[in-house]
Design a protein around this motif. Structure first.
Motif, PDB file in Angstrom:
ATOM      1  N   ALA A  36       0.826  -1.305  -0.033  1.00 24.32           N
ATOM      2  CA  ALA A  36       0.020   0.049  -0.013  1.00 24.32           C
ATOM      3  C   ALA A  36       0.812   1.325  -0.043  1.00 24.32           C
ATOM      4  CB  ALA A  36      -0.833   0.002   1.393  1.00 24.32           C
TER       5      ALA A  36
ATOM      6  N   SER B  17       2.751   1.490  -3.451  1.00 21.34           N
ATOM      7  CA  SER B  17       1.777   1.951  -4.581  1.00 21.34           C
ATOM      8  C   SER B  17       1.379   3.528  -4.381  1.00 21.34           C
ATOM      9  CB  SER B  17       0.554   0.770  -4.978  1.00 21.34           C
ATOM     10  OG  SER B  17      -0.338   0.951  -3.714  1.00 21.34           O
TER      11      SER B  17
ATOM     12  N   LEU C 209       6.910  -1.222  -3.621  1.00 21.68           N
ATOM     13  CA  LEU C 209       5.701  -2.193  -4.236  1.00 21.68           C
ATOM     14  C   LEU C 209       6.595  -3.479  -4.573  1.00 21.68           C
ATOM     15  CD1 LEU C 209       2.980  -2.463  -4.985  1.00 21.68           C
ATOM     16  CD2 LEU C 209       3.830  -1.381  -7.189  1.00 21.68           C
TER      17      LEU C 209
ATOM     18  N   TYR D 289      -3.008  -3.298  -6.050  1.00 17.68           N
ATOM     19  CA  TYR D 289      -1.864  -2.275  -5.779  1.00 17.68           C
ATOM     20  C   TYR D 289      -1.251  -1.662  -7.091  1.00 17.68           C
ATOM     21  CZ  TYR D 289      -3.055  -3.082  -0.976  1.00 17.68           C
ATOM     22  OH  TYR D 289      -3.622  -3.380   0.104  1.00 17.68           O
TER      23      TYR D 289
END
Lengths: 100, 495, 347, 483, 130
Positions: free
Chosen positions: B284, B287, B320, B413
Motif C-alpha cells: 500500500a 503504490s 511495491l 496495488y
C-alpha cells in the motif's frame, strides 16, 4: 531511661524548624544557622540511636558530622563575607545575577 | 587476500579527512577525484571477482570488536549490495568532475562531505554487523546535513533540520528494533551478537508474535523513512530541492533504505506473526507513493522540486516490488534502485546547470533552452525519457519487472501504480516541453552550453543509462540470484 | 567492715543526696566568692600600700554584708531600648553556666581505709570535657547581656570577649588534652589521682604555664580583662546592669575564678593527693586531703590576684596575637612532648 | 592492611599539601609550577591506581573497600582531576591564589575517591562532604566576580541542605539496623522493610543524593552553579562531583537498601524521565553555553539514573560506563568553554557574558583545535556513533529494553534526538556563522587538556571492549552486595 | 543494693546536674522578685536611656560591627573542632590494642593541621590590622 522516640521527636522538630527557616529566611547568616540546626538534629538522632543500640558508631559519626558542620559553616561564612564585600548586603534576595 | 571492503569504506573517509586539510579548491578537488577514482577501480576489481551465481556474502572480513556485547567488525557484500556499491563508485567520480569548475565557499569541506558520504554509504552496504550498520547509517546523516545547511538554497536551515530530525528519529526507532532483536536473540542463545545474518536467522525462533511484529515494524519504519515512502516522505522534496546539485546527487545515491528492505526486511518477513499484513502495508505504501508522488510532481512549478517528487514516485516502485514477493518483482525493485540512481543524478545535474546558467528553476520562466544549450538538451531528453520509462532505457526494465512481477500477488496495488504511469509521462513531457523547447525566453539573457567536464560526466552516466537499458544482465544477474534466494525462502514458509 | 563500706556506698551513690551535696557546695562557693571579693580588695590595697575596706566590721570583714544589702535594695533598671527577654534571661544563663561547671567539679576527697571518696555532686567519665563545655556557655551569656542592653560599650566589650575567647580556647583545649593523655582519662577525678607521685606541672611545665595563661584569659582576669576595661568601657559588657542583676554577673566572674583555680590545682598541682602515710590515719584521711586541696586553690587565687597588679593590661590585638602565635604553638609543642614521653614509656 | 592500596590517595594528599606549602613561599609570577606539580601528582596517582587494578581488599576495619567498582570510579575521578589540573595551569595564570585552587581540587578529588571506595556510611558521608566542601570553595574562587560568588552561595546552600537530609536519612538507617557498614545494612535490612522508617530514610537519602546528582526537582542550583563558576571548576563539578553522587547512590541504594527496591525503583524511574526531558527541553533555549551544558548535564544524569530503575548487571554496567564517558565529555566541553572565555576576556576584559554562544561564532577559524575538540564532545554528548557517548548510550539504552522497560528507553531515545537540537547549534555557531574575529593562538594547557579528553572520548567510543568489560565487573561488585 | 540508684549509671549521674540546673534557673528570677519588693522605684525617663558617658545616645548599638577578626573566628572554629578529635584519642593513648595505629594516625592528623596553621600565618590571616 528516656524512650528513644522522644529523642527522635525532638530531632524531627528541630530539623523541621531548620528546614522551614532555610525555605523562608533570606538572610545569609540565618540560612547558615538553619543549616547548622538541621545537621545538629541529625546528630541528635545519631547519638540517640547510638545509646539505644549501645553501640558507639553513632557517637563517632556525630563527632565527624560536627566537624564537617563546622567546616561547612566556615566555608559558608567565607562565601558570605566575599558577597558582602561585593554587594554590601547579606540578603540573598539581592543575589540574582544568574536567573533561576 | 587484501581487505578490499575495508579499503573501499575507509579510503573515502581518509581522503575526506585529507581534503579537510587542503587550502585551495584545486587541491581539494584533486584529492576528491583521486579518492573516488581509487574506489571506482577497487570496486571494478571487486565486481570482476564477484561470483554472481551465489546469494551468499562474499569478500567477508570478520574481527572481534566488543566481545562482551557481541559487537564485531564484520563486512561482506552480496548481490543486493554489490550493484549499489557499483552505482556509488561509478557516479561519484563523475560528480566530482561535474563540480570541477564550480566556485563555492570552503571547497575543502565540500569535497570532504562528498567523500565522507561515499564512505558512509558504502559502509552501510558492506556492514554485516548491526552496530557497524547503525554507525554508518548515522554517519551518512552528518555530511549530508552539512551539505544542505552550508551550501543549500534559501531555505537551507529549515530543510536541513527537517531532514535531520526526520531521519534521525527514524533511525532511533530502527535502533529500538535492533535492540529488540538483539536481546530477544541474546535471551534465546545466551550469547550476545549483533551479526546481521545470525540475528536474521534467529528472528524466526522468537516466541512472542507481538514482539516479532514490533521489531519488524520498528525496522521497517526506519527504512521506509529513508527510502522515502509516503507518508514519511515530506523531508525529501525539501532536502533535495534545497541541497546543492552535488548534495541532491548524494541524496540520490543514498539507497540505504531500500537496501535495508531487501537485506533485512524480506528475509525476516515470513517469520512475523502476520506476514500478510506486513506485505499489505508495504504494498500500500509503495503504490500510494507512486501515485501520490506523480500527482505532486505534476503540480510543481519548480523544475528541481518536480524531479524530487518524481523521485518519491519512482522509489514507490521499490517498496511495491519488494512487497511483490516474486523473483521478478524483487529483482526489478533492486534494479529500480540502481537505475533510479543513475537517472536521477543526471536529472539533478541538469537542474543545477539550468539554475546556474539562467538563474531560475521555475518551469514557466524557462523556454527554448534547447536552442542555446543543445548538448544539455540531448542528455536531458534522454534521461527524462528513461525516467518516464521509455523502452530501451534502464527505467523501463525496472518498472516493467516490478509491475509485471507484482501483479500476480498484488493486482489491486499494481493497478494503482499503473494508473500513475500516464501522469508520470505527462509531467515529464510537459516540463521538458516548456523548459527546453518552444520559443526562447529572452528575459533569460545569454546562456552558454555546458562545458567539457559537465558534458563528460553527465554524458557518461547517460550512456550507462542506455547501456543498462539494453543489457541489464551485468547487474540484474546477481540481483536475480538473491531475489530467487529470498523468494524461495518465502515459498518454503508458505507465504 | 564490708557492711560499713556498703553503707557508705549507699550514701555516696544516692543521686538525691548527691544533689543536696551539690547545693551545699553551691552555697559554699557563693560564700567563697564573697570571701574572694573581700580578699581581693584587701590584697589589692596592700599591694598599693593602702588599707582597703576598714569601716564595716573588723578589717572591713562585714563590708561584704553591706555590699549584699546594697545590691538587694538598689532599683532594678531595664533601659527602654533593651531587649527585655534577653536582658532578664542573660544572668540566668551566666549563673547556669558556672553552676553546671561546679556540678562535676570535685572539691576534695575523703580517704577512708585507703579508699578515697570524692566530694562532688556527680562523677562523669568525661567530666573535664563537660566542665570545659559548660564554661564556654558563659560566653553566650556575656554576649546576651551586651546585645540586649543595646549599649555601645557593652557590645564593644562583648565583641572583645569573643575575640579573646577564640584565641585562648584552642591552646586551653590542647593543654587539657595533653593532661588527659598523661592521665589516660577524661575524668577529672582520675586525672587528679593520676598525679599521686608526680604533679603534672613537673611532667609538663610548659603545658602548665600555657594552661594557666589561657585560663587567666578564660576568666577575664587582668591582664586579660579587655571586655570590661574600666578606663575605656565604663564597666564593659555589664554597663547597663544594676542591682542584683549586676551582682549575678559579678558573682559569676568570681565563681569562675574559684573554679578556674580549682582546675589548675586538679590538672597540674596534684589535686588532693597526699603521701599515703598521712591519709592512713582515719581522721587525717578525712580532713587533710580536702584541706590541702583548698589551701592550694587559695594560693592559686592569691597568685592570680597578685598578678593583677604586676602586669599591665594587654591590648585586644595583642591578646589575640599572643594566643594564636605563641600559646597555640607552645601548646602543640607540649602535646608533642607528652606524646614523646609516652612513647618513651616515661609514664 | 596493605597501605600500598591507598597509595593513590596518599599521593594526592601529599601533592595537595606540597602544592599548598610550596605555593605559600613562591611569588605570584612563578606559581605556574604548582599546576605542573599538581598534574604530575594526579598522573602518578592515576598510574598507581591503574597498576593496582584487579586487587581487592578491605581496609580500616572494613570501612574502606578496594574493588573493581571503587577502582573504576577512582580512575574516572582522577582523569577528571587530571584535566582539571592541566586546564587549571592556564586558568590560574597570574593568580595569587593558585595554590588554593589546586589544593582544593586535589582534596576534592580525594573525597570523591573515598566515596568510591567507601564501605561504610560514615566514610561515605565524610568523604562526600570533603569533596563538597572543596568544591563550594572552588565555585566561589573568583572572589571579585559576583557570578562566581552567587554560584558558590547557591551551591553551598543546596549542598548543605542535601548533606543535612542525607545525614538524617543515614541516621534513620543506622537507627533501624544498628550499623553503618554497607554490607551489614544490606544483611539487616529486613527491619527497614517492615517499618515506616525505611520509607522515610529512602525519601531523605533520595533527596540528599538527588541534590548532588542534580535530578529534577532537586536541580535548581545546578544551572546557576555551572554557569557562574569558573569553567574549569564547572568541569570538575559536572564531571567529578556529579559522578560522586552517582557512585554514592549506587552504594547506598543498590547495595545497602536493595531490600527496599520497591520503594525507590519507581521514584528513580519518574525522576529519570522528568530529569532528562526537562534538561533537554530547557537546554534548547539557552544562550549561555555553560548553562546549556549544565542542562545537558541534567539530561545526562537522567540517562544514568535509568540504571537504578533497570538494575540488571548490564544496565548497572551501562550506567557506570556512561559515568566514565560523561566524565570525559563534560569535562572536555567545559574546558573548551574555558578556552573560549579566555579568548573573550583577553580581547575585552569587561565582557559580561564570556560564555554566551555568540562568542562561539567562527570558532572553527579562530581556535581550530578547540573547536574541533568541542565538536567531538558535543557530538559525543549527543550520542553520535564512534564516540564514547554513543557507546554508553548504546549499552545503557539497550539494557533498558532488555529488561522490558521499553517505554523508558523510548523516552530516553526521543530525548537524545531532542538533544541534537542544541548540540548542533553549538557546532553551527562554531563552523557556519561568519565572524570578524582574528585567529588567536590557543592556550597550550587548555589545548592539551582538550586533546586528552577528546582522545579519551574517541578511544572509549572506538575501543570500548575493555571499558565495557571493566564496567561490567564493577557492576557485578554492586550486585554481589559489596564484600 | 536494692533501692539504691547507682550513680555510676550514666543517666543517673545527671540527676544532680538537673537539680542544680533547676536551682540555677530559678534563683535569679526569685531574687529579682524579692528586689522588686525591697528596692525603691522612681520613674524618670532619663534613667531609662542607654548610658553613653553622659551624652545623649546616638543611634542603635546593634549595628553591624566591622569585625576584624572574622578570619580568626573561622580559624578558631576549625582548630577547636580539631581538638575535639583529640579528646577521644586521649583515653586510648596508653595500653589499648589500637594504640600504635591511633597514635600514628593522630600524629598525621596534627601534622596536617599544622599545615593549616602555617598557611594561616603565611597568608597573614592572623594579623589583626592589615
Amino acid at each position: 531511661m528516656i524512650p528513644v522516640v522522644l529523642y527522635l521527636a525532638v530531632a524531627a522538630i528541630i530539623f523541621s524548624i531548620g528546614l522551614y527557616g532555610l525555605m523562608t529566611q533570606r538572610s545569609g547568616i540565618r540560612i547558615l544557622m538553619c543549616v547548622e540546626l538541621m545537621l545538629n538534629a541529625a546528630n541528635l538522632n545519631l547519638v540517640a540511636f547510638s545509646s539505644y543500640h549501645d553501640d558507639l558508631t553513632g557517637q563517632v559519626f556525630a563527632l565527624f558530622s560536627i566537624a564537617l558542620a563546622a567546616c561547612e559553616a566556615a566555608i559558608g561564612f567565607a562565601i558570605l563575607m566575599a558577597l558582602y564585600r561585593m554587594k554590601d548586603t547579606i540578603s540573598l534576595d539581592n543575589i540574582n545575577v544568574l536567573r533561576w | 587476500m587484501m581487505p578490499i571492503l575495508s579499503m573501499i569504506v575507509l579510503i573515502p573517509l581518509i581522503f575526506a579527512a585529507l581534503a579537510l586539510f587542503t587550502k585551495t579548491k584545486e587541491q581539494a578537488r584533486v584529492i576528491a577525484l583521486a579518492g573516488t577514482v581509487i574506489v571506482l577501480l577497487l570496486t571494478v576489481y571487486m565486481y570482476f571477482n564477484f561470483d554472481s551465481t551465489i546469494a551468499d556474502n562474499q569478500f567477508e572480513e570478520l574481527a572481534q570488536w566488543v566481545p562482551s556485547l557481541g559487537i564485531t567488525y564484520h563486512l561482506g557484500v552480496d548481490g543486493i549490495a554489490m550493484p549499489l556499491i557499483l552505482l556509488n563508485a561509478i557516479v561519484l567520480p563523475f560528480l566530482v568532475l561535474f563540480t570541477w569548475n564550480d566556485d563555492r565557499k570552503s571547497p575543502n569541506k565540500f569535497y570532504a562531505c562528498i567523500l565522507a558520504t561515499e564512505g558512509a554509504v558504502i559502509g552501510v552496504f558492506t556492514a554485516l554487523d548491526f552496530f557497524l550498520f547503525y554507525i554508518f547509517w548515522e554517519l551518512t546523516l552528518v555530511p549530508l546535513f552539512f551539505m544542505v545547511s552550508i551550501w543549500g538554497g534559501p531555505n537551507k536551515h529549515k530543510a536541513a533540520i527537517k531532514f535531520f530530525i526526520y531521519t534521525h528519529v527514524a533511525s532511533l526507532v530502527m535502533l529500538l528494533g535492533i535492540f529488540g532483536l538483539y536481546f530477544a536473540a541474546w535471551d534465546m542463545t545466551g550469547t550476545p551478537t549483533l551479526d546481521i545474518p545470525t540475528l536474521i536467522s534467529q528472528f524466526q525462533f522468537i516466541e512472542s508474535g507481538a514482539a516479532k511484529d514490533m521489531i519488524f515494524l520498528a525496522l521497517l519504519f526506519g527504512f521506509i523513512v529513508k527510502i522515502p515512502s509516503f507518508p514519511f516522505h515530506s523531508w525529501q522534496p525539501d532536502a533535495y530541492t534545497e541541497a546543492p546539485t552535488a548534495g541532491s546527487v548524494l541524496f540520490v545515491m543514498l539507497k540505504i533504505g531500500g537496501y535495508g528492505l531487501f537485506k533485512v526486511m524480506l528475509p525476516m518477513l515470513p517469520f512475523t506473526a502476520s506476514p500478510n499484513l506486513m506485505i499489505t502495508i508495504m504494498a500500500a505504501l509503495g503504490s500510494v507513493s507512486v501515485l501520490y508522488g506523480a500527482f505532486l510532481a505534476l503540480s510543481q512549478k519548480d523544475l528541481k522540486r518536480m524531479v524530487a517528487y518524481s523521485s518519491v514516485s519512482h522509489m514507490g516502485y521499490v517498496t511495491l516490488g519488494a512487497a511483490g514477493l516474486v523473483s521478478l518483482s524483487v529483482s526489478g525493485a533492486m534494479f529500480q534502485q540502481f537505475s533510479h540512481g543513475l537517472i536521477m543524478s543526471v536529472m539533478f545535474m541538469s537542474c543545477g546547470i539550468i539554475k546556474n546558467t539562467t538563474g531560475t528553476r521555475i518551469i514557466n520562466d524557462l523556454g527554448g533552452l534547447a536552442q542555446k544549450m543543445p548538448k544539455l538538451a540531448v542528455i536531458m531528453v534522454m534521461t527524462f525519457m528513461a525516467s518516464l520509462g521509455l523502452p530501451g532505457l534502464s527505467g523501463f526494465i525496472a518498472e516493467v519487472s516490478v509491475l509485471a512481477g507484482s501483479f500476480g500477488n498484488l493486482p489491486s496495488y499494481v493497478l494503482i501504480a499503473v494508473s500513475a504511469i500516464v501522469i508520470t509521462a505527462a509531467y515529464h513531457l510537459w516540463a521538458l516541453q516548456r523548459a527546453m523547447f518552444g520559443v526562447y525566453n529572452e528575459k533569460l539573457g545569454t546562456v552558454v552550453d555546458i562545458d567539457t567536464f559537465q558534458t563528460v560526466s553527465m554524458g557518461v552516466i547517460a550512456i550507462l543509462v542506455l547501456y543498462f537499458g539494453l543489457n541489464p544482465s551485468p547487474v540484474l544477474d546477481m540481483m536475480l540470484t538473491n531475489s530467487d534466494n529470498i523468494v524461495s525462502l518465502m515459498a518454503a514458509m508458505g507465504v | 567492715m564490708i557492711m560499713m563500706s556498703m553503707d557508705i556506698e549507699a550514701i555516696i551513690y544516692n543521686p538525691l543526696l548527691r544533689g543536696i551535696l551539690g547545693l551545699c557546695i553551691m552555697g559554699a562557693v557563693f560564700g567563697g566568692a564573697c570571701v574572694a571579693v573581700w580578699f581581693e580588695r584587701k590584697l589589692s590595697a596592700d599591694v598599693q600600700q593602702r588599707y582597703g575596706p576598714m569601716r564595716v566590721g573588723p578589717h572591713g570583714l562585714l563590708q561584704l554584708v553591706a555590699d549584699a544589702i546594697k545590691l538587694f535594695t538598689k532599683e532594678d533598671i531595664i533601659p527602654k531600648n533593651a531587649d527585655k527577654l534577653l536582658f532578664v534571661s542573660a544572668p540566668i544563663l551566666l549563673m547556669g553556666s558556672v553552676f553546671l561547671m561546679l556540678v562535676a567539679m570535685p572539691f576534695g576527697a575523703i580517704i577512708v581505709d585507703g579508699q578515697s571518696y570524692v566530694i562532688a555532686a556527680t562523677e562523669m567519665d568525661i567530666s573535664i570535657l563537660y566542665i570545659e563545655a559548660m564554661s564556654a556557655i558563659s560566653i553566650i551569656g556575656i554576649f546576651m547581656v551586651a546585645y540586649s542592653a543595646n549599649n555601645k560599650f557593652s557590645v564593644l566589650g562583648a565583641f572583645r570577649n569573643f575575640a579573646r575567647m577564640i584565641g585562648y580556647e584552642v591552646p586551653l583545649g590542647i593543654c587539657i588534652v595533653s593532661v588527659a593523655i598523661m592521665a589516660g582519662s577524661l575524668n577529672i577525678v582520675e586525672i587528679a589521682e593520676a598525679q599521686s607521685p608526680l604533679w603534672f606541672i613537673i611532667m609538663q611545665p610548659l603545658g602548665a604555664i600555657v594552661f594557666f595563661i589561657a585560663l587567666m584569659a578564660d576568666m577575664g582576669r587582668l591582664p586579660f580583662d579587655q571586655n570590661e576595661s574600666e578606663e575605656e568601657l565604663i564597666a564593659g559588657w555589664m554597663t547597663e546592669y544594676t542591682s542584683m542583676r549586676f551582682g549575678y554577673c559579678f558573682f559569676a566572674e568570681y565563681i569562675h575564678l574559684i573554679l578556674g583555680s580549682m582546675l589548675v590545682v586538679l590538672l597540674f598541682l596534684g589535686g588532693w593527693n597526699l603521701p599515703a602515710f598521712l591519709t592512713d590515719i582515719t581522721i587525717l584521711g578525712i580532713i587533710l586531703p580536702t584541706a590541702f586541696f583548698l589551701l592550694k586553690v587559695a594560693l592559686v587565687i592569691l597568685f592570680i590576684i597578685m598578678i593583677r597588679w604586676a602586669v599591665p593590661r594587654y591590648r585586644i590585638d595583642q591578646v589575640v596575637d599572643l594566643s594564636w602565635k605563641k600559646l597555640l604553638p607552645l601548646s602543640l609543642l607540649n602535646l608533642g612532648w607528652v606524646i614523646g614521653l609516652g612513647l618513651l614509656g616515661v609514664y | 592492611m596493605d597501605m600500598m592500596l591507598l597509595a593513590p590517595e596518599i599521593t594526592m594528599a601529599v601533592t595537595g599539601l606540597a602544592v599548598l606549602l610550596i605555593g605559600l613561599f613562591l611569588p605570584t609570577d612563578s606559581k605556574k609550577i604548582l599546576g605542573y606539580l599538581a598534574s604530575l601528582g594526579v598522573l602518578v596517582a592515576l598510574g598507581l591506581t591503574i597498576s593496582s587494578l584487579g586487587t581487592e581488599a578491605l581496609l580500616f576495619y572494613n570501612t574502606v573497600s578496594i574493588d573493581a567498582l571503587s577502582q573504576f570510579f577512582k580512575i574516572v575521578f582522577l582523569v577528571v582531576a587530571l584535566l582539571f589540573s592541566i586546564a587549571g595551569i592556564k586558568y590560574t595564570e597570574g593568580h595569587s591564589h593558585t595554590e588554593e585552587f589546586f589544593t582544593l581540587g586535589l582534596f576534592g578529588t580525594i573525597g570523591m575517591m573515598f566515596v568510591a571506595s567507601a564501605n561504610d556510611l560514615m566514610v561515605l558521608f565524610v568523604a562526600f562532604e570533603l569533596a563538597s566542601l572543596a568544591t563550594y570553595a572552588l565555585a566561589g574562587f573568583e572572589k571579585k566576580n559576583i557570578k562566581s560568588l552567587e554560584a558558590a552561595m547557591k551551591y553551598f546552600i543546596i549542598g548543605s541542605l542535601s548533606a543535612a537530609l542525607m545525614l538524617l536519612g543515614i541516621s534513620y538507617v543506622y537507627g533501624a539496623t544498628g550499623t553503618t557498614s554497607i554490607p551489614e545494612i544490606a544483611a539487616n535490612s529486613a527491619v527497614l522493610v517492615s517499618s515506616p522508617i525505611g520509607l522515610v530514610s529512602v525519601v531523605l537519602l533520595l533527596a540528599g543524593f538527588g541534590f548532588k546528582i542534580a535530578l529534577v526537582p532537586f536541580h535548581m542550583w545546578a544551572p546557576d552553579t555551572y554557569q557562574g563558576s569558573p569553567s574549569v571548576v564547572s568541569a570538575l563539578l559536572a564531571a567529578g562531583s556529579k559522578k560522586m553522587g552517582i557512585v554514592a547512590a549506587l552504594k547506598v541504594f543498590v547495595v545497602a537498601l536493595i531490600a527496599l527496591k520497591a520503594d525507590w525503583q519507581i521514584a528513580f524511574a519518574i525522576l529519570a524521565v522528568i530529569t532528562m526531558t526537562y534538561g533537554n527541553v530547557v537546554a534548547l533555549r539557552q544562550t549561555s553555553v555553560k548553562r546549556m551544558l549544565a542542562y545537558s548535564s541534567l539530561a545526562q544524569a537522567g540517562y544514568i539514573t535509568m540504571a537504578f530503575v533497570v538494575l540488571t548487571p548490564l544496565a548497572l554496567g551501562g550506567g557506570i560506563f556512561y559515568a566514565l564517558s560523561h566524565g570525559f565529555m563534560k569535562a572536555g566541553a567545559f574546558i573548551a568553554t574555558a578556552a573560549v572565555t579566555y579568548m573573550v576576556l583577553s580581547e575585552n576584559k569587561d565582557s559580561a557574558d564570556p560564555d554566551h554562544i555568540e562568542n562561539f561564532r567562527g570558532l572553527g577559524k579562530r581556535m581550530p583545535i578547540t573547536a574541533l575538540c568541542m565538536t567531538i564532545f558535543v557530538f559525543a554528548l549527543a550520542g553520535i556513533p564512534l564516540t564514547a557517548g554513543f557507546m554508553s548510550k548504546f549499552v545503557l539504552f539497550s539494557s533498558t529494553i532488555e529488561a522490558g522497560f521499553v517505554w523508558l528507553a523510548v523516552i530516553a531515545i526521543l530525548n537524545s534526538a531532542i538533544s541534537l537540537g542544541y548540540y548542533a547549534k553549538i557546532v553551527k555557531y562554531m563552523y557556519f556563522l561568519p565572524t570578524d574575529g582574528e585567529k588567536i593562538s590557543e592556550p597550550f594547557p587548555y589545548t592539551i587538556a582538550l586533546i586528552i579528553a577528546a582522545i579519551g572520548v574517541l578511544a572509549i567510543g572506538f575501543w570500548s571492549q575493555p571499558f565495557v568489560h571493566w564496567a561490567m565487573e564493577a557492576a557485578s561488585v554492586l550486585l554481589t552486595g559489596g564484600m | 543494693m536494692s533501692g539504691i540508684i547507682d550513680i555510676s549509671n550514666i543517666a543517673n549521674s545527671y540527676i544532680p546536674v538537673a537539680i542544680i540546673l533547676i536551682v540555677a534557673l530559678v534563683m535569679p528570677p526569685m531574687t529579682m522578685l524579692i528586689i522588686k519588693l525591697l528596692s525603691p522605684r522612681s520613674k524618670s525617663s532619663a534613667k531609662y536611656t542607654t548610658y553613653e558617658a553622659g551624652s545623649l545616645p546616638i543611634g542603635n548599638a546593634r549595628i553591624q560591627f566591622n569585625v576584624e577578626y572574622y578570619l580568626y573566628a573561622i580559624a578558631f572554629v576549625l582548630f577547636d573542632i580539631e581538638v575535639l578529635f583529640l579528646y577521644p584519642w586521649t583515653t586510648i593513648f596508653k595500653g589499648h590494642d589500637i594504640t600504635g595505629v591511633a597514635t600514628v594516625e593522630m600524629l598525621i592528623f596534627i601534622f596536617v593541621v599544622l599545615f593549616g596553621y602555617v598557611y594561616l600565618i603565611k597568608k597573614e590571616a592572623l594579623k589583626w590590622m592589615k
